[in-house]
Design an enzyme around this catalytic site. Structure first.
Site, mmCIF file in Angstrom:
data_model
loop_
_atom_site.group_PDB
_atom_site.id
_atom_site.type_symbol
_atom_site.label_atom_id
_atom_site.label_comp_id
_atom_site.label_asym_id
_atom_site.label_seq_id
_atom_site.Cartn_x
_atom_site.Cartn_y
_atom_site.Cartn_z
ATOM 1 N N ASP A 1 13.777 -6.888 -3.976
ATOM 2 C CA ASP A 1 14.289 -8.216 -4.366
ATOM 3 C C ASP A 1 14.213 -8.421 -5.874
ATOM 4 O O ASP A 1 13.149 -8.259 -6.482
ATOM 5 C CB ASP A 1 13.498 -9.322 -3.661
ATOM 6 C CG ASP A 1 13.681 -9.270 -2.155
ATOM 7 O OD1 ASP A 1 14.675 -8.675 -1.702
ATOM 8 O OD2 ASP A 1 12.829 -9.819 -1.434
ATOM 9 N N ASP B 1 10.849 -1.791 -6.418
ATOM 10 C CA ASP B 1 10.919 -3.040 -5.649
ATOM 11 C C ASP B 1 12.373 -3.317 -5.235
ATOM 12 O O ASP B 1 13.312 -2.812 -5.869
ATOM 13 C CB ASP B 1 10.391 -4.160 -6.562
ATOM 14 C CG ASP B 1 10.494 -5.531 -5.937
ATOM 15 O OD1 ASP B 1 10.309 -5.652 -4.709
ATOM 16 O OD2 ASP B 1 10.751 -6.496 -6.700
HETATM 17 MG MG LIG Z 1 10.925 -8.451 -6.360
#
Ligand SMILES: [Mg+2]
Length: 188
Positions: free
Chosen positions: A9, A7
């Site tokens: 963020d 991922d």
């Molecule tokens: Mg995230």
């Protein structure tokens, strides 16, 4: 070789630091990370509407600070595993190009073929998923690694990684780390 889903963020990009820095610039108030524990990542700030608007500001994603250790560890993971960067980008469509540019600048050793900027991660398959949100991990069939972030610190029952060193400890052997360091020296 494992397929590893990473991922952006709060995992590759330190969005908490980004919020804290931005909030301090505008209000003069430095919010401590510990004050954000267990709270919604935006609502935790005193003037949450202001912080929410930051998400819609052009360059929000483009200027996010890189998470400590992520470049070094992902570079090594990339040598020994199949790495895919999977990020939901469609809620904030302007983020798609910004995220692409951010990856090109900060992770130049990755190819665009490894970038999956999508709407919903439920379609994603792989051996490991590293993410800070259960809404993504809970739909994943492989091993789930919850990347620690103030908003998820009270969650229990998941394999937690507190930083990128923890990720390296799980996904890289000592031989891989030694060999990667040697390769780095040779490659300059
Ligand atoms: Mg995230």
């Amino acid at each position: 070789m494992k397929q590893i889903i990473i991922d952006m963020d709060h995992v590759m990009a330190d969005i908490t630091a980004h919020y804290i820095n931005w909030y301090k610039e505008r209000t003069g108030v430095e919010v401590d990370r510990s004050a954000l524990i267990g709270k919604n990542e935006v609502a935790a700030f005193p003037e949450s509407e202001m912080v929410r608007n930051f998400l819609y500001t052009p360059d929000f994603f483009r200027t996010a600070p890189v998470m400590e250790g992520s470049q070094q560890v992902i570079k090594q993971l990339h040598k020994y595993h199949q790495v895919f960067i999977v990020s939901a980008a469609m809620e904030f469509p302007q983020s798609l190009k910004e995220k692409y540019d951010w990856l090109e600048e900060n992770f130049p050793f990755l190819s665009w073929k490894q970038f999956v900027l999508c709407g919903d991660k439920r379609v994603i398959k792989g051996d490991y998923m590293i993410d800070d949100h259960l809404k993504n991990l809970d739909f994943f069939d492989g091993e789930k690694l919850l990347f620690s972030s103030p908003h998820n610190m009270l969650i229990e029952g998941y394999t937690r990684v507190n930083n990128w060193q923890d990720v390296a400890d799980i996904l890289l052997t000592n031989e891989m780390i030694t060999e990667a360091k040697t390769l780095d020296t040779v490659e300059g």
